[in-house]
Structure formats: structure tokens, C-alpha cells
Design a protein around this motif. Structure first.
Motif, PDB file in Angstrom:
ATOM      1  N   VAL A   1       0.851  -1.186   0.000  1.00 47.20           N
ATOM      2  CA  VAL A   1       0.000   0.000   0.000  1.00 47.20           C
ATOM      3  C   VAL A   1       0.883   1.231   0.000  1.00 47.20           C
ATOM      4  CG1 VAL A   1      -1.946  -1.143   1.123  1.00 47.20           C
ATOM      5  CG2 VAL A   1      -0.238   0.002   2.514  1.00 47.20           C
ATOM      6  N   GLU A   2       0.364   2.321  -0.551  1.00 50.52           N
ATOM      7  CA  GLU A   2       1.098   3.583  -0.597  1.00 50.52           C
ATOM      8  C   GLU A   2       0.927   4.330   0.726  1.00 50.52           C
ATOM      9  OE1 GLU A   2       2.978   4.389  -3.250  1.00 50.52           O
ATOM     10  OE2 GLU A   2       2.371   2.506  -4.187  1.00 50.52           O
ATOM     11  N   ASP A   3       1.779   5.319   0.966  1.00 49.00           N
ATOM     12  CA  ASP A   3       1.738   6.075   2.219  1.00 49.00           C
ATOM     13  C   ASP A   3       0.415   6.793   2.447  1.00 49.00           C
ATOM     14  OD1 ASP A   3       4.262   5.268   2.941  1.00 49.00           O
ATOM     15  OD2 ASP A   3       5.246   7.057   2.141  1.00 49.00           O
ATOM     16  N   ASP A   4      -0.233   7.264   1.367  1.00 48.06           N
ATOM     17  CA  ASP A   4      -1.488   8.003   1.541  1.00 48.06           C
ATOM     18  C   ASP A   4      -2.722   7.115   1.432  1.00 48.06           C
ATOM     19  OD1 ASP A   4      -1.478   7.590  -1.236  1.00 48.06           O
ATOM     20  OD2 ASP A   4      -2.360   9.546  -1.657  1.00 48.06           O
ATOM     21  N   ASP A   5      -2.525   5.792   1.400  1.00 43.80           N
ATOM     22  CA  ASP A   5      -3.650   4.860   1.321  1.00 43.80           C
ATOM     23  C   ASP A   5      -4.280   4.636   2.690  1.00 43.80           C
ATOM     24  OD1 ASP A   5      -3.395   4.414  -1.397  1.00 43.80           O
ATOM     25  OD2 ASP A   5      -2.191   2.592  -1.151  1.00 43.80           O
ATOM     26  N   LYS A   6      -5.587   4.477   2.690  1.00 42.30           N
ATOM     27  CA  LYS A   6      -6.324   4.070   3.883  1.00 42.30           C
ATOM     28  C   LYS A   6      -6.770   2.630   3.636  1.00 42.30           C
ATOM     29  CE  LYS A   6      -6.044   8.300   5.276  1.00 42.30           C
ATOM     30  NZ  LYS A   6      -4.997   8.695   6.156  1.00 42.30           N
ATOM     31  N   VAL A   7      -6.691   1.808   4.659  1.00 46.93           N
ATOM     32  CA  VAL A   7      -6.980   0.382   4.515  1.00 46.93           C
ATOM     33  C   VAL A   7      -8.161   0.017   5.405  1.00 46.93           C
ATOM     34  CG1 VAL A   7      -6.063  -1.951   4.754  1.00 46.93           C
ATOM     35  CG2 VAL A   7      -4.547  -0.083   4.049  1.00 46.93           C
ATOM     36  N   TYR A   8      -9.120  -0.711   4.820  1.00 45.24           N
ATOM     37  CA  TYR A   8     -10.323  -1.130   5.536  1.00 45.24           C
ATOM     38  C   TYR A   8     -10.502  -2.619   5.316  1.00 45.24           C
ATOM     39  CZ  TYR A   8     -10.869   3.857   5.021  1.00 45.24           C
ATOM     40  OH  TYR A   8     -10.628   5.204   5.040  1.00 45.24           O
ATOM     41  N   GLY A   9     -11.138  -3.292   6.248  1.00 45.55           N
ATOM     42  CA  GLY A   9     -11.413  -4.711   6.087  1.00 45.55           C
ATOM     43  C   GLY A   9     -11.128  -5.473   7.364  1.00 45.55           C
TER      44      GLY A   9
END
Length: 124
Positions: free
Chosen positions: A54-62
Motif C-alpha cells: 500500500v502507498e503512504d497516503d492509502d487508507k486500509v479497511y477490512g
């Protein structure tokens, strides 16, 4: 990277991501949701499967090892939404449902218009 509930991920979406992980043999496979300009209603939801970091500005959900990744710019258009996986006689697809920022959507649900666009224009 963030893990919070700006975006809700349904059980059906989690199940489908996990099935794709098994099918491809890639346990780090994740779903990326992006919003792009275009489509019949102004903005388009785009879904891609990715295996990279994932990139630094990505938000991760799940949960349960299944992840939906949203970049910071796209998040401003889908905050509060639900990501689902739907199946019917015509197609099966990931979909954004219940987007509180959407004023209207096209018939197939892949594009949408945001509320108060004049007050919240897209920033290049």
C-alpha cells in the motif's frame, strides 16, 4: 496507512476478496477503490485487484486478512460509504452502496454525482 471505519466493508465483499486470494494463491491480494472524473454522472468508481504494498497516503479497511484500499483523494468522495460485492442474474461485481456524498447515480451504479459540487469541486 489507517485502519478505521470511514468506509464499511460488507461480509460479501470480504468473502469475495478472500476467495480471490485463494484462487490466485496471493494472500496479500487486496481490492483498490478509486474515484475518477468521468462517467455519465460525473465521477466513476474504479475497482482493481492489487498484490503490491500500500502507498503512504492509502487508507486500509477490512478484516480477516481481506483489505479494501482507498487513496486519500478518492476517500473524500466515498467517506461513509459501504463497499459490497453483489451478484445477480446479469453480473457480479464489487460496488459502492449507500454513499452519503452521492446526490445521484447512473443506472448501473458505476458513476455518481456528488452533493453540492459547486461548494465541493474536485481539486486537481
Amino acid at each position: 496507512m489507517s485502519l478505521d471505519e470511514d468506509v464499511v466493508v460488507t461480509n460479501a465483499c470480504i468473502k469475495r476478496i478472500k476467495a480471490l486470494q485463494v484462487k490466485t494463491g496471493k494472500e496479500n491480494l487486496k481490492l483498490r477503490l478509486s474515484v475518477e472524473g468521468g462517467g455519465c454522472s460525473g465521477f466513476t468508481y474504479t475497482f482493481t485487484m492489487e498484490d503490491g504494498p500500500v502507498e503512504d497516503d492509502d487508507k486500509v479497511y477490512g478484516r480477516e486478512g481481506a483489505q479494501v484500499v482507498v487513496d486519500e483523494g478518492s476517500l473524500e468522495f466515498v467517506r461513509g460509504s459501504t463497499v459490497d460485492f453483489t451478484e445477480d442474474m446479469m453480473r457480479s461485481a464489487f460496488a459502492v452502496v449507500s454513499n452519503p456524498l452521492s446526490e445521484s447515480a447512473c443506472g448501473c451504479g458505476s458513476s455518481f454525482a456528488i452533493k453540492n459540487f459547486e461548494k465541493n469541486p474536485a481539486i486537481d
